[in-house]
Design a protein around this motif. Sequence first.
Motif, PDB file in Angstrom:
ATOM      1  N   ALA A 102       0.827  -1.204   0.000  1.00 20.44           N
ATOM      2  CA  ALA A 102       0.000   0.000   0.000  1.00 20.44           C
ATOM      3  C   ALA A 102       0.864   1.257   0.000  1.00 20.44           C
ATOM      4  O   ALA A 102       1.996   1.264   0.499  1.00 20.44           O
ATOM      5  CB  ALA A 102      -0.913  -0.002   1.223  1.00 20.44           C
ATOM      6  N   LEU A 143       1.279   4.584   1.750  1.00 23.52           N
ATOM      7  CA  LEU A 143       0.843   5.114   3.036  1.00 23.52           C
ATOM      8  C   LEU A 143       1.006   6.626   3.088  1.00 23.52           C
ATOM      9  O   LEU A 143       2.093   7.150   2.826  1.00 23.52           O
ATOM     10  CB  LEU A 143       1.639   4.473   4.172  1.00 23.52           C
ATOM     11  N   SER A 199      -4.917  -2.343   6.059  1.00 25.12           N
ATOM     12  CA  SER A 199      -4.930  -2.808   4.667  1.00 25.12           C
ATOM     13  C   SER A 199      -3.593  -2.521   3.992  1.00 25.12           C
ATOM     14  O   SER A 199      -3.514  -2.139   2.820  1.00 25.12           O
ATOM     15  CB  SER A 199      -6.071  -2.168   3.870  1.00 25.12           C
ATOM     16  N   ALA A 200      -2.531  -2.710   4.767  1.00 28.42           N
ATOM     17  CA  ALA A 200      -1.172  -2.553   4.254  1.00 28.42           C
ATOM     18  C   ALA A 200      -0.398  -3.806   4.617  1.00 28.42           C
ATOM     19  O   ALA A 200      -0.936  -4.721   5.251  1.00 28.42           O
ATOM     20  CB  ALA A 200      -0.518  -1.317   4.861  1.00 28.42           C
ATOM     21  N   TYR A 211      -3.962  -3.611  -3.433  1.00 31.24           N
ATOM     22  CA  TYR A 211      -3.530  -2.841  -2.247  1.00 31.24           C
ATOM     23  C   TYR A 211      -3.004  -1.458  -2.621  1.00 31.24           C
ATOM     24  O   TYR A 211      -3.466  -0.448  -2.068  1.00 31.24           O
ATOM     25  CB  TYR A 211      -2.472  -3.624  -1.459  1.00 31.24           C
ATOM     26  N   SER A 253      -5.241   1.948  -1.880  1.00 34.44           N
ATOM     27  CA  SER A 253      -4.652   2.910  -0.943  1.00 34.44           C
ATOM     28  C   SER A 253      -4.483   4.266  -1.610  1.00 34.44           C
ATOM     29  O   SER A 253      -4.748   5.311  -0.996  1.00 34.44           O
ATOM     30  CB  SER A 253      -3.306   2.392  -0.420  1.00 34.44           C
ATOM     31  N   ASN A 272      -8.014   5.754  -1.874  1.00 36.62           N
ATOM     32  CA  ASN A 272      -8.605   6.156  -0.595  1.00 36.62           C
ATOM     33  C   ASN A 272      -7.902   7.358   0.039  1.00 36.62           C
ATOM     34  O   ASN A 272      -8.559   8.217   0.639  1.00 36.62           O
ATOM     35  CB  ASN A 272      -8.572   4.981   0.394  1.00 36.62           C
ATOM     36  N   HIS A 273      -6.588   7.402  -0.085  1.00 36.52           N
ATOM     37  CA  HIS A 273      -5.823   8.427   0.629  1.00 36.52           C
ATOM     38  C   HIS A 273      -5.467   9.642  -0.224  1.00 36.52           C
ATOM     39  O   HIS A 273      -5.157  10.696   0.327  1.00 36.52           O
ATOM     40  CB  HIS A 273      -4.547   7.819   1.205  1.00 36.52           C
TER      41      HIS A 273
END
Length: 522
Positions: free
Chosen positions: A390, A392, A410-411, A497, A501, A504-505
Motif C-alpha cells: 500500500a 501510506l 490494509s497494508a 492494495y 490505498s 482512498n488516501h
Amino acid sequence: MSTAVTVFIPRDSAALAVGADAVALAVRQEAQRRGQAVQIVRNGSRGMLWLETLVEIQTPQGRIAYGPVQAQDVPGLFDADWLQGGSHALCHGLTEEIPYLKNQQRLTFARVGITDPLNLADYEAHGGLAGLRRALSMQPMEIVTEVTDSGLRGRGGAAFPTGIKWKTVLTSPADQKYIACNADEGDSGTFSDRLIMEGDPFTLIEGMAIAGLAVGATYGYIYVRSEYPYAVSTLNEAIQIMRAAGWLGTDVAGSGHTFDLEVRVGAGAYICGEETSMLESLEGKRGQVRAKPPLPAIVGLFGKPTVVNNVISLATVPIVMAKGAAHYRDFGMGRSKGTLPFQLTGNIKQGGLVERAFGLTLRELLYDYGGGSASGKPLRAAQVGGPLGAYLPESQWDAPIDYETYAAMSAMVGHGGIVAFDDNVDMAHMAQYAMHFCAVESCGKCTPCRIGSTRGVEVIQKIRNGQQREQQITLLRDLCDTMLAGSLCALGGMAPYPVLSALNHFPEDFGVTRPVTSDEPA
C-alpha cells in the motif's frame, strides 16, 4: 618494514556500481607509490548506500570511515594521513559511531560489512557456526521447537511462522526432503537478500544446513535471480569452502548427517518469487503458480516435502540457535518477534539498510534514518512491502510497524522494502503503474489476475482522462474486489492494495475531492 594497515573496501554490488574496484586499485597503487604497506580486505556493505564507496581504515581506536570515496580522492586521502585515521572532508569518524549504524539492532546482519565474506575463519571468529554446532547436538524436534519458540516468521513477505512450516515437513514421511531458499528478490526497493548473499553467505548456508537437520532434508537449492551475478558467484565460492571444510556433504562435521546444496539461477520472472512458481522453475518447468493444497511442505519440490523459506528467514536461524529462542524473542512487539532489515529507497536522502526490531515507525525510518527526501521537498507517500504494498500517507506514518498493525490498515510489511515519494508524485499514475506491473508479471494461470490487471490499467487511464470518473472508480473498486477474492496467488490478490490505498488516501489525484465509496478500510 612497517606493519600493514588493513583497509576495508566493499565488494558489494552497490559499491561496485559506483566504482569500488577502481578505488581498491587506486589505494593499492598509491600505497605502493608512497611505500606504505596496506592489506586490502573486500568486505560486504555496511548498508549506508549513500556513502558508497565507503572505505574503512583499521586503527587502534577502531575502524575509521571515509566516504563516498572515488578513485580520484585517494591521493588526497593519503595526503591527509588517512591510514592513521587522519582528518578529511570525507571522514565520518568511527564507523560504529555513525548514528545511522549505531542506532540499529543488528542480529541477522551482525557480521555484514565487518568480516571478509569468504573467510571461514573470520566467520567463526565472529560467532559463525555456533548455531550449527548446537543443532548437531540436538534432536530434530528440539531444533524445530527452538525456532518455533523464537517467534521467527517468514521474512519474504507472507510472515508465516517458520517453526510451524518446519514441523509440517518434519512430520511428513518421505524418502527424500528438500530445503529451497527463495532468493528471487524482485520487489521494488529491496536488496537485503543480496546484501546477505554477497556480504555474509556462510550464514545463509549455515541456516539451510540447520533446516536440513531439523526436518530430515539432505539437499537444498538456493534460487537466485539472474540479475544478481555477484551473489551467485559469492554463494558458489562459499559453498565450495564450506564443503571443503566438512560443513557440507555426506558427513557434516563428522556427525554422520548428510546435507549439501547448490545454486540455481532464475530467468527473471517476478512470479517465481511466489513459492510454488519457484518450485516449478526449479523442476525445469515454466514458472506458474500451483493450486494449494497440497502445500509445498507436504508435496513440494519433485513431489517431496519441502521447506521453502526466504534468504533472511534462513540467515536468521543461526543466531536463533546460537543465542537461544528467548534472546531473539525479546526483540519486537506483539506477534512480530525479532528484527527486520528495512530497506530505504526512492526519493530519500540517506538510502540504505536499517535492521531494527518491529515496533518502530515509518516516520522514524524516513526521517531519523533516511534524513527526509533527497529533493528537499516534503515527503508525501511511502510504499511499504514492494510493488504490491500500500501507499501510506503521512497520517499513517506513526503506526508501529508490525505485521498485525499493518494488516489492520490494509497494508503489509512484506519484505521490508520502503520507497519514498515527495509531493511531486502523481498517485493516480502510481496506481496505474501497480496494475500495469501486475499485468506484465502475471503468470497467466488465473483469470482475475491475467484479465483483471489489464482491465485495471484501462479503467485507471479512463479515470485520469476524466471519462465518467465516478462510474469508472466504482468499476475499479469492483474489479479490485474480484482480484482480491479470486486470484490464485498474492500477485493478483495484492495488486489492489496499492490501487485502493492511492484511491482512498489521495482522491484528489484521481480528479475527485473525496473517495467515491468508503467500503474499503482506510
